[in-house]
Design a protein around this motif. Sequence first.
Motif, short mmCIF file in Angstrom:
data_model
loop_
_atom_site.label_atom_id
_atom_site.label_comp_id
_atom_site.label_asym_id
_atom_site.label_seq_id
_atom_site.Cartn_x
_atom_site.Cartn_y
_atom_site.Cartn_z
N ALA A 152 0.02 4.37 -2.30
CA ALA A 152 -0.44 2.84 -2.16
C ALA A 152 -0.95 2.99 -3.21
O ALA A 152 -2.23 2.67 -2.71
CB ALA A 152 -0.47 2.21 -0.02
N ARG A 153 -0.64 1.72 -3.97
CA ARG A 153 -1.62 1.30 -5.45
C ARG A 153 -2.28 -0.02 -4.49
O ARG A 153 -1.35 -1.26 -4.60
CB ARG A 153 -0.94 0.97 -6.42
N ASP A 163 -3.22 -3.77 -5.72
CA ASP A 163 -2.94 -4.96 -6.99
C ASP A 163 -4.41 -6.05 -6.52
O ASP A 163 -4.92 -6.05 -5.20
CB ASP A 163 -1.29 -5.39 -6.75
N THR A 214 1.16 -1.49 -3.50
CA THR A 214 2.52 -1.16 -3.42
C THR A 214 2.38 -0.19 -3.22
O THR A 214 2.52 0.74 -3.42
CB THR A 214 3.26 -1.58 -5.50
N SER A 219 5.09 3.08 -2.85
CA SER A 219 6.00 4.31 -3.00
C SER A 219 6.19 5.44 -2.47
O SER A 219 5.26 6.09 -2.51
CB SER A 219 5.92 4.03 -4.85
N GLY A 260 12.87 -2.97 -0.16
CA GLY A 260 11.80 -1.99 -1.17
C GLY A 260 11.75 -1.17 0.25
O GLY A 260 11.72 0.51 -0.72
N ASP A 275 10.12 1.65 -2.13
CA ASP A 275 10.01 1.54 -3.27
C ASP A 275 8.95 0.09 -3.63
O ASP A 275 9.70 -0.76 -4.31
CB ASP A 275 11.89 1.33 -4.02
N ARG A 276 8.33 0.39 -3.99
CA ARG A 276 7.20 -0.66 -4.47
C ARG A 276 7.21 -1.71 -2.94
O ARG A 276 6.99 -2.89 -3.42
CB ARG A 276 7.83 -0.89 -5.58
N LYS A 322 5.78 -3.76 -1.07
CA LYS A 322 4.43 -5.12 -0.99
C LYS A 322 3.66 -4.81 0.75
O LYS A 322 4.99 -4.96 2.07
CB LYS A 322 4.23 -6.37 -1.24
#
Lengths: 392, 378
Positions: free
Chosen positions: B141-142, B144, B149, B151, B193, B213-214, B216
């Motif tokens: 989980a990146r 932003d 996000t 993945s 996603g 898939d990405r 949010k």
Amino acid sequence: MNFAFTAEQEAFRNELKQFFLKEMPSYLTLPVMFFAVDMSDRKIQKEWREMAHKLGERGWLSLSWPKQWGGREASMVMEFILIDEIMYYGGLGYDVQGVGMVAPLLVHYGSEEQKRQHLPPIARGEVSWCQGFSEPEAGSDLSSLKTRALAEGNDFVINGQKLWTSRAHQADWCHLLARTDPDAPKHKGISYFLVDMHSPGITVRPLNGIYGGQSLCEVFFDNVRVPKENLIGGLNQGWAITLSLLDLERALYMEQVGVGRRVLELLVDYAREKGQDKDPLVRQSLAEMATEIEVARLLGYRTAWLIDKRVPIPGEGSMCKIAATEWAQRWANVGMQLLGLYGQLAEDSPLAQLAGRIQHWYIRSFGLTITGGTSEIERIVLATRGLGLPRS
Amino acid sequence: MDFALSEEQEMLRKSARDFLTEKCPKALVTKMEGEEKGYPPELWQEMASLGWLGLVFPPKYGGSGMSFLDLAVLLEEMGRACLPGPFFSTVVLGGLPLLDIGSEQQKHTFLPRIASGELIFSLASTEASARYDAASIMAEARADNAHFTLSGSKLFVTDAHIADYMLVAARTGESTKPEDGITIFVVDAKSPGLTCTLLKTIAGDKLCQVDFDRVKVARENILGRLNQGWREVERIVQRAAVAKCCEVVGAAQQVLEMTLDYAKTRVQFGRPIGSFQLVQQYCANMALDVDGIRFITYKAAWMLSEGMSCAQEVAVAKAWTADAYRRIIALSHAVHGAIGFTMDRDLQFYTRRAKAAEVSFGDASFHREIIAHEIGLG
């Protein structure tokens, strides 16, 4: 549901711990386990008697007895705490026959005179008892016993032979089953006696056990006179009494759990010392042992709790025995596997590890699933009297 | 020590048993195995009305304020009945973690709606490596701006396909220690996603692969603390392991009872087979294992319920139960003979579910490793 012990029980357990840490003779402390103290070992006799006396002084040999007989009317859970801890610390001085079986026998079935004569010495740790049950032709089929008790004047005259009698050569008294009515169906012709082992006509021959000591004996009765007052529980009523005592005896095998707990700690230390503690097989094996110890321990306390509730325990008692003895054999094996080649050394070899106690326990453990009711019989009792399956 | 249930717990047990006997016959279980959803919504609502879903939530969140031990009693009856559906996922894997580490906002948002039967939850933690260790968490989980996000791919997620929300364990930070940098998120299952694929299972229970898939996820949907989620994942798994054992208590007891009934009634060679010694031995072994499972499980459940530290006891319960139930199933088949091998008898329900119970939340070896650590082997 509540798996905690009461404050009183915890305090008792603590009191036991402090006592044993202080009082156990140092050469016996580590590593000690039940049966490790071989009763025939002359040099242990003195320590045994002394310890029994100390346990008696503290009222620990009469915990659950009625107050009028010097007991504390403590629960079976308390008794099991005692057994749990006493065996952890080696079992010295605790006469399982006298304290665990004869005392309940006397409390529940004894006459006032019998209680007066026998309970105080048991409580003081002054007397040892042996169990005159099995015979050459009556092992699992106990009720087919042949030792005969014939009424004659003020006595019964006993003739016959008992076999596998633990520590008969050191016992002062024997609680014995004999046939008083050979014409009745076999369960209905048995009576229960208290026999003075110093009576004329009794010959004891110790047997050599495979573990290198002498514990089991042959006992021959040749016209042994036993006063009528020593009949306990009524003529020909012996079998029903025996059944309930056997249920209790089964539960007492929980003592192996106390042994197991101690040995597990020793094995963990040993594994670390020898650099085996990171071996996954060793870790799994010791963890499995720890798991079984916990389950067996819980089943033991469950049984004690049921006894306190006056619930009959044919199924649960058998479960205790099966778990405590069969798993003890596994635990002894875990120890032997850890010792590897060292396991084959005699106990008293200078190179023996852990004072040779693991080998000793291992060899002794073959007897555990036979004595006090074989595992096979226990499962039949559990299945039929416990689970209600039809008899063969 | 007291090995009996309290009066209230006995009442709960009895009412649960009566309810499930009537509402969850084996015909329903079979039907649900064959349907994708896997549970009947009417039954779900009835359970909600009975207060089962919010049993352990405090009243201010719509619950009954009962204990984990009380929940254990319910779980036992559900295991006995082979109750299909997302109760375990929703309550044990979703509700209890929210209750433990959720913010007030999260608790108020979700718990009452779980209790009312409106929301279904699940936990997405394990991945393709099929392990319960921290290093296996590879979903990322990146961060932003205001959101993360997400993945990656999760596997063996129970009831994901019907869940409204999932608790997802993902990696949010880099570290030398795999235990650091993991965060739990509350993720809306309808998020763009996110796809669920139903897996085919032996037991007919509903497990999914969940692909992210990405996806949010808003920052406020972090459950607990950023980068410090692993401890919480461990606690969730620990409690789930005990809860699973509770189900097995009921299932194992039922298997024993079925086996004894059969042994008493099946006649061969002119007598009930329960009169043969080997059959008696098998039943005796089963009974010992059943009682072992029962008390070692309830002990762990009691300790969890009392908030006691019990890492070893939980591991002992799961390790024992996993192996013991496997033995029980095998012996039951031996006693039943060929008849136990068909789908028209009930034993198959238990057999097919037993393996899932065994391996979920750590199998015996996994828990023995925990025990090894606890007893001092490092």
